[in-house]
Motif scaffolding. Structure first.
Motif, short mmCIF file in Angstrom:
data_model
loop_
_atom_site.label_atom_id
_atom_site.label_comp_id
_atom_site.label_asym_id
_atom_site.label_seq_id
_atom_site.Cartn_x
_atom_site.Cartn_y
_atom_site.Cartn_z
N LYS A 115 -1.22 3.11 -4.62
CA LYS A 115 -2.65 2.76 -4.70
C LYS A 115 -3.31 2.65 -3.33
O LYS A 115 -4.53 2.66 -3.24
CB LYS A 115 -2.82 1.45 -5.48
CG LYS A 115 -2.50 1.59 -6.95
CD LYS A 115 -2.71 0.29 -7.69
CE LYS A 115 -2.36 0.46 -9.18
NZ LYS A 115 -2.49 -0.79 -9.91
N ASP A 116 -2.50 2.52 -2.28
CA ASP A 116 -3.06 2.38 -0.94
C ASP A 116 -3.23 3.73 -0.23
O ASP A 116 -3.76 3.79 0.87
CB ASP A 116 -2.19 1.46 -0.08
CG ASP A 116 -2.22 0.03 -0.60
OD1 ASP A 116 -3.30 -0.41 -1.03
OD2 ASP A 116 -1.16 -0.63 -0.61
N HIS A 117 -2.75 4.80 -0.86
CA HIS A 117 -2.88 6.13 -0.26
C HIS A 117 -4.32 6.61 -0.42
O HIS A 117 -4.91 6.46 -1.49
CB HIS A 117 -1.92 7.10 -0.95
CG HIS A 117 -1.71 8.37 -0.18
ND1 HIS A 117 -2.70 9.31 0.01
CD2 HIS A 117 -0.60 8.85 0.45
CE1 HIS A 117 -2.23 10.30 0.72
NE2 HIS A 117 -0.96 10.07 1.00
N TYR A 118 -4.86 7.21 0.62
CA TYR A 118 -6.27 7.62 0.56
C TYR A 118 -6.52 8.73 -0.45
O TYR A 118 -7.65 8.95 -0.86
CB TYR A 118 -6.79 8.01 1.95
CG TYR A 118 -7.38 6.83 2.66
CD1 TYR A 118 -8.67 6.39 2.34
CD2 TYR A 118 -6.66 6.10 3.59
CE1 TYR A 118 -9.21 5.28 2.95
CE2 TYR A 118 -7.19 4.98 4.20
CZ TYR A 118 -8.47 4.58 3.88
OH TYR A 118 -9.00 3.47 4.47
N MET A 119 -5.46 9.44 -0.87
CA MET A 119 -5.61 10.43 -1.92
C MET A 119 -6.07 9.77 -3.23
O MET A 119 -6.72 10.38 -4.06
CB MET A 119 -4.26 11.12 -2.15
CG MET A 119 -4.27 12.22 -3.20
SD MET A 119 -2.69 13.08 -3.28
CE MET A 119 -1.63 11.79 -3.93
N ASN A 120 -5.71 8.48 -3.39
CA ASN A 120 -6.03 7.75 -4.62
C ASN A 120 -7.20 6.79 -4.43
O ASN A 120 -7.39 5.86 -5.22
CB ASN A 120 -4.80 6.97 -5.10
CG ASN A 120 -3.65 7.91 -5.44
OD1 ASN A 120 -3.88 8.99 -5.99
ND2 ASN A 120 -2.44 7.52 -5.11
N LYS A 121 -7.97 7.01 -3.38
CA LYS A 121 -9.11 6.11 -3.11
C LYS A 121 -10.41 6.90 -3.00
O LYS A 121 -10.42 8.12 -2.87
CB LYS A 121 -8.86 5.33 -1.82
CG LYS A 121 -7.74 4.31 -1.96
CD LYS A 121 -7.82 3.27 -0.90
CE LYS A 121 -6.86 2.15 -1.23
NZ LYS A 121 -7.00 1.04 -0.30
#
Length: 213
Positions: A198-204
């Protein structure tokens, strides 16, 4: 121009990007948020389900969280708005996909034993109205069958994955996406695919000033 700024009492070298409320400088900052309309599966340290999948379905001002879970009874459940832990297979049938063989093909898993268990449990739901009535009773709608069915159909249209649409003709798309999400959830929970960070920018998503205003 610089001259116009000076003439109006403004500093021509001021970078701007702020506004003043009651004498205090205010600025809009960007906000980091989880990406909408994307299923993220994580492992739970506590709770009654080992894995859970979460998706924020966003449509305009709507932002409805959905949760996928597999409980100890082997059933896959979905939760959204007032619909709490309803078996996903019952929802798929309530959306109009009734044939077990078609459901299996749409979910499309190499090992379908988990899905077999779920399909067997709901083999008696032969029609869309039966499935809608089953869901209605689970969420506590108590009127006559016709009203129960109609209200449940309305809930599925408006609040289930609204980013895919809120009209009756969008139900087919919702079924296909539910099957895709379920396939992904099963593969992650079986260890075939890694959990989502959830902390990966792909998921933000970074919300800029336009969204925030």
């Amino acid at each position: 121009s610089r001259e116009d700024l000076v003439k109006n009492g403004e500093d021509p070298d001021d970078l701007g990007g702020y506004f003043i409320i009651n004498g205090t400088e205010k600025t809009i900052i960007k906000i980091e948020d989880l990406a909408a309309n994307k299923l993220l599966v994580s492992k739970n340290k506590l709770g009654i389900s080992t894995y859970s999948g979460n998706i924020f379905s966003e449509r305009g001002s709507y932002k409805i969280p959905h949760t996928f879970e597999k409980l100890k009874d082997g059933m896959f459940y979905i939760t959204f708005t007032r619909v709490k832990r309803i078996p996903i297979i019952a929802i798929i049938k309530a959306l109009g996909m009734l044939k077990d063989e078609e459901i299996m093909k749409t979910i499309d898993l190499p090992d379908s034993s988990d899905i077999f268990v779920n399909l067997y449990e709901f083999v008696d739901l032969k029609t869309e109205d039966d499935a809608l009535d089953f869901v209605a009773k689970k969420i506590g709608i108590t009127q006559t069958k016709e009203i129960r069915v109609e209200r449940t159909r309305d809930i599925l249209n408006k609040y289930l994955l609204p980013h895919l649409g809120i009209e009756p003709e969008d139900r087919r798309l919702k079924v296909l996406n539910l099957a895709k999400y379920l396939q992904y959830f099963v593969r992650v929970s079986n260890g075939e695919l890694p959990t989502d960070d959830k902390d990966h920018y792909m998921n933000k998503k970074i919300k800029m000033s336009g969204d925030l205003v």
